[in-house]
Motif scaffolding. Structure first.
Motif, short mmCIF file in Angstrom:
data_model
loop_
_atom_site.label_atom_id
_atom_site.label_comp_id
_atom_site.label_asym_id
_atom_site.label_seq_id
_atom_site.Cartn_x
_atom_site.Cartn_y
_atom_site.Cartn_z
N LEU A 8 -8.90 0.35 -9.99
CA LEU A 8 -8.48 1.12 -8.82
C LEU A 8 -8.15 2.56 -9.21
CD1 LEU A 8 -6.27 -1.48 -6.91
CD2 LEU A 8 -8.59 -0.74 -6.35
N CYS A 9 -7.52 2.73 -10.35
CA CYS A 9 -7.21 4.09 -10.84
C CYS A 9 -8.49 4.87 -11.11
CB CYS A 9 -6.37 4.03 -12.11
SG CYS A 9 -4.65 3.60 -11.84
N ASP A 10 -9.46 4.22 -11.77
CA ASP A 10 -10.73 4.90 -12.09
C ASP A 10 -11.49 5.29 -10.84
OD1 ASP A 10 -10.04 4.45 -14.72
OD2 ASP A 10 -11.56 2.90 -15.07
N ASN A 12 -10.30 5.77 -7.84
CA ASN A 12 -9.53 6.58 -6.88
C ASN A 12 -8.73 7.67 -7.58
OD1 ASN A 12 -9.82 4.98 -4.18
ND2 ASN A 12 -9.47 3.43 -5.77
N GLU A 13 -9.34 8.28 -8.57
CA GLU A 13 -8.67 9.31 -9.35
C GLU A 13 -8.13 10.41 -8.43
OE1 GLU A 13 -9.57 11.88 -13.37
OE2 GLU A 13 -10.95 10.29 -12.75
N GLY A 14 -6.88 10.75 -8.63
CA GLY A 14 -6.24 11.76 -7.80
C GLY A 14 -5.65 11.22 -6.51
N LYS A 15 -5.94 9.96 -6.18
CA LYS A 15 -5.44 9.36 -4.94
C LYS A 15 -4.36 8.31 -5.20
CE LYS A 15 -9.84 9.95 -2.58
NZ LYS A 15 -10.96 9.24 -1.97
N VAL A 16 -4.13 7.98 -6.46
CA VAL A 16 -3.12 6.98 -6.80
C VAL A 16 -2.12 7.57 -7.78
CG1 VAL A 16 -4.66 5.01 -6.41
CG2 VAL A 16 -4.46 5.97 -8.69
N ARG A 17 -0.92 7.01 -7.75
CA ARG A 17 0.13 7.41 -8.68
C ARG A 17 0.53 6.17 -9.46
NH1 ARG A 17 1.06 8.77 -3.61
NH2 ARG A 17 2.88 7.44 -3.34
N ALA A 18 0.64 6.31 -10.77
CA ALA A 18 1.01 5.18 -11.63
C ALA A 18 2.49 5.27 -11.98
CB ALA A 18 0.16 5.17 -12.89
N VAL A 19 3.17 4.16 -11.83
CA VAL A 19 4.59 4.07 -12.17
C VAL A 19 4.71 3.98 -13.69
CG1 VAL A 19 6.71 2.73 -11.83
CG2 VAL A 19 5.03 2.91 -9.98
N ALA A 20 5.71 4.67 -14.24
CA ALA A 20 5.95 4.59 -15.69
C ALA A 20 6.07 3.12 -16.10
CB ALA A 20 7.24 5.34 -16.04
N PRO A 21 5.55 2.78 -17.28
CA PRO A 21 5.57 1.37 -17.72
C PRO A 21 6.99 0.92 -18.08
CG PRO A 21 4.64 2.77 -19.43
CD PRO A 21 4.88 3.64 -18.23
N MET A 22 7.63 0.29 -17.12
CA MET A 22 9.02 -0.15 -17.31
C MET A 22 9.27 -1.58 -16.86
SD MET A 22 10.91 1.80 -14.13
CE MET A 22 10.44 3.43 -14.62
N PHE A 23 8.32 -2.15 -16.12
CA PHE A 23 8.56 -3.45 -15.49
C PHE A 23 7.99 -4.60 -16.30
CE2 PHE A 23 8.61 -0.56 -11.80
CZ PHE A 23 9.90 -0.82 -11.39
N ARG A 24 8.66 -5.76 -16.15
CA ARG A 24 8.14 -7.04 -16.63
C ARG A 24 7.81 -7.89 -15.41
NH1 ARG A 24 12.75 -9.42 -20.07
NH2 ARG A 24 11.40 -11.23 -19.96
N SER A 25 6.81 -8.72 -15.54
CA SER A 25 6.41 -9.62 -14.46
C SER A 25 7.15 -10.94 -14.61
CB SER A 25 4.90 -9.85 -14.51
OG SER A 25 4.53 -10.78 -13.52
N PHE A 26 7.78 -11.39 -13.54
CA PHE A 26 8.54 -12.64 -13.56
C PHE A 26 8.03 -13.67 -12.56
CE2 PHE A 26 11.48 -9.46 -15.21
CZ PHE A 26 11.94 -10.08 -16.36
N GLY A 27 7.28 -13.26 -11.55
CA GLY A 27 6.83 -14.17 -10.51
C GLY A 27 5.63 -15.00 -10.92
N GLY A 28 5.34 -16.01 -10.11
CA GLY A 28 4.18 -16.86 -10.35
C GLY A 28 2.86 -16.18 -10.07
N LYS A 29 2.88 -15.10 -9.29
CA LYS A 29 1.67 -14.31 -9.03
C LYS A 29 1.71 -13.08 -9.93
CE LYS A 29 0.43 -13.53 -4.76
NZ LYS A 29 0.53 -13.22 -3.30
N GLN A 30 0.74 -12.97 -10.82
CA GLN A 30 0.68 -11.83 -11.73
C GLN A 30 0.10 -10.60 -11.06
OE1 GLN A 30 1.88 -11.93 -15.01
NE2 GLN A 30 2.72 -13.80 -14.17
N ARG A 31 -0.63 -10.81 -9.98
CA ARG A 31 -1.34 -9.71 -9.30
C ARG A 31 -1.00 -9.79 -7.81
NH1 ARG A 31 -6.96 -10.29 -11.19
NH2 ARG A 31 -6.06 -9.21 -12.95
N ILE A 152 0.73 0.69 -9.34
CA ILE A 152 0.22 1.94 -8.79
C ILE A 152 0.53 1.99 -7.30
CG2 ILE A 152 -1.56 2.22 -10.56
CD1 ILE A 152 -3.62 1.32 -8.45
N VAL A 153 0.57 3.21 -6.77
CA VAL A 153 0.87 3.44 -5.37
C VAL A 153 -0.18 4.38 -4.77
CG1 VAL A 153 2.58 4.41 -3.77
CG2 VAL A 153 3.33 3.08 -5.73
N SER A 154 -0.61 4.07 -3.55
CA SER A 154 -1.54 4.94 -2.83
C SER A 154 -1.04 5.12 -1.40
CB SER A 154 -2.96 4.36 -2.83
OG SER A 154 -3.00 3.19 -2.05
N GLU A 155 -1.49 6.18 -0.76
CA GLU A 155 -1.07 6.42 0.62
C GLU A 155 -1.73 5.48 1.60
OE1 GLU A 155 -1.42 10.52 1.73
OE2 GLU A 155 -0.16 11.19 0.06
#
Length: 159
Positions: A8-10, A12-31, A152-155
């Motif tokens: 999605l980043c590739d 939509n270059e310039g249309k998405v913002r990536a959050v600094a890598p700080m989170f761990r995944s804990f839920g049963g859904k990885q995506r 990542i976040v997009s409008e």
């Protein structure tokens, strides 16, 4: 949901913002992905509960907990409300607890870490306002995509 944040980043270059890598995944859904709903709270999860008690309709709840590492903002009971009420996921700028049971739920849950202590419950905080952490502003109605590689976040929806 079949996507990769890297693709999605590739695409939509310039249309998405990536959050600094700080989170761990804990839920049963990885995506997971969906329109953003927000809360700004600090060591008080009463608004988290009341929000997750309402219909999620495939949204992602972004909880700006101020990055506090002193208590948990989401536990297994609140995560189960998220599952029952159709939330796609929860991203917590803070901690969760009950990570074992949450790991078995059909819900995406990202957080900074875990903490066994519960929060207070006074109901203080703000709902559905822009919140900023990790170098990104999360605006209600924008879209969040999360997977093993990050958040990542997009409008607008990308899929």
């Amino acid at each position: 949901m079949d996507f990769q944040t890297t693709d999605l980043c590739d695409a939509n270059e310039g249309k998405v913002r990536a959050v600094a890598p700080m989170f761990r995944s804990f839920g049963g859904k990885q995506r997971f992905a969906g329109p953003i709903r927000t809360l700004k709270v600090f060591e008080d999860n009463a608004l988290v509960r009341s929000t997750l008690e309402g219909p999620g309709e495939g949204s992602v709840l972004v909880v700006d907990g101020g990055g506090s590492m002193r208590c948990a903002m989401v536990g297994d009971q609140l995560a189960l409300l998220g599952v029952k009420n159709g939330w796609a996921g929860i991203v917590v700028y803070g901690c969760i607890r009950d990570s074992g049971p949450i790991g078995g739920m059909e819900l995406g849950v990202f957080a900074l870490g875990t903490h066994p202590m519960k929060s207070i419950k006074k109901g203080a905080g703000d709902r559905d306002i822009p919140v900023t952490f990790g170098g990104v502003t999360f605006t209600p109605g924008n879209w969040l995509y999360a997977d093993e590689d990050g958040v990542i976040v997009s409008e607008a929806p990308l899929l």
